[in-house]
Design an enzyme around this catalytic site. Sequence first.
Site, PDB file in Angstrom:
ATOM      1  N   LYS A 140     -38.082 -87.190  35.471  1.00 26.61           N
ATOM      2  CA  LYS A 140     -38.785 -88.092  36.388  1.00 26.61           C
ATOM      3  C   LYS A 140     -40.130 -88.544  35.817  1.00 26.61           C
ATOM      4  CE  LYS A 140     -38.952 -85.206  39.899  1.00 26.61           C
ATOM      5  NZ  LYS A 140     -38.230 -83.989  39.510  1.00 26.61           N
ATOM      6  N   ARG A 189     -39.461 -76.552  27.788  1.00 29.90           N
ATOM      7  CA  ARG A 189     -40.796 -76.986  28.179  1.00 29.90           C
ATOM      8  C   ARG A 189     -41.724 -75.780  28.363  1.00 29.90           C
ATOM      9  NH1 ARG A 189     -41.070 -80.722  33.394  1.00 29.90           N
ATOM     10  NH2 ARG A 189     -40.676 -78.772  34.469  1.00 29.90           N
ATOM     11  N   ARG A 218     -45.997 -73.746  31.496  1.00 25.67           N
ATOM     12  CA  ARG A 218     -46.103 -73.852  32.952  1.00 25.67           C
ATOM     13  C   ARG A 218     -45.547 -72.591  33.602  1.00 25.67           C
ATOM     14  NH1 ARG A 218     -44.137 -79.679  35.214  1.00 25.67           N
ATOM     15  NH2 ARG A 218     -43.496 -78.324  36.924  1.00 25.67           N
ATOM     16  N   ARG A 238     -40.287 -85.021  49.001  1.00 26.49           N
ATOM     17  CA  ARG A 238     -39.381 -83.932  48.655  1.00 26.49           C
ATOM     18  C   ARG A 238     -38.831 -83.267  49.910  1.00 26.49           C
ATOM     19  NH1 ARG A 238     -41.808 -82.526  43.311  1.00 26.49           N
ATOM     20  NH2 ARG A 238     -40.777 -80.785  42.323  1.00 26.49           N
ATOM     21  N   ARG A 273     -36.587 -73.267  41.937  1.00 26.12           N
ATOM     22  CA  ARG A 273     -36.816 -74.714  42.045  1.00 26.12           C
ATOM     23  C   ARG A 273     -35.505 -75.482  42.170  1.00 26.12           C
ATOM     24  NH1 ARG A 273     -39.974 -75.579  36.919  1.00 26.12           N
ATOM     25  NH2 ARG A 273     -40.287 -77.739  37.532  1.00 26.12           N
TER      26      ARG A 273
END
Length: 187
Positions: free
Chosen positions: A13, A127, A133, A88, A144
């Site tokens: 996204k 990532r 993160r 969301r 998630r």
Amino acid sequence: MFVLILGAPGSGKGTQGKILAERLAVPKITTGDLLRAAMKEGTPLGLEAKKFYDDGKLVPDSIILGMIKEQLDRPEAKNGAILDGFPRTAAQAELVDKTLGQRGQRLNHILLLDVTEDELVRRMSARAQVEGRADDAPEAIATRLQVYQRDTAPLIAHYAQRGIVHRVPGTGTVDQIAGDIKRIIGR
Ligand code: AMP
């Protein structure tokens, strides 16, 4: 033009939203980035959000709704924006519809980035190595993905009723996907 980029975590996204925002010359509003900035600065909102963020849970609407309203009301977003990472939840979708509706505007397109779950996990794990993160840790990734299915995926049906949802295969190269999006949006 208001375009919502919808997709599971890791579906691209942010990458596609950035390309599209530059092409359309509208701002990209990214709730995840706003939260990360607030956490980094250690603001009260950031500290509250961190309790949920690190575990991969949604930050409660009581925190997010005000943030969304403030962003949509910015003069830069008067004529359009790319919405990345929100709405969301049903309450967030309602707020977006209401805020734009009061201005005689609406969401024009929903782009649904379609990526298999194996690929999502692979991308987020990769990532984690690069960006570090907290919510790219294995347990947070699993949460998630579940939260996306439970809270966010139902929004697809809500928007599909209006006939504005476009499914975009999210597994090609960045350029291929950007090309698909350009064809769908018409510019
Ligand atoms: P993202 O960068 O979009 O993957 O978002 C990372 C995390 O930020 C999510 O797992 C949530 O904890 C939080 N977050 C971002 N956007 C929202 C939102 N619209 N509503 C609730 N939580 C959000």
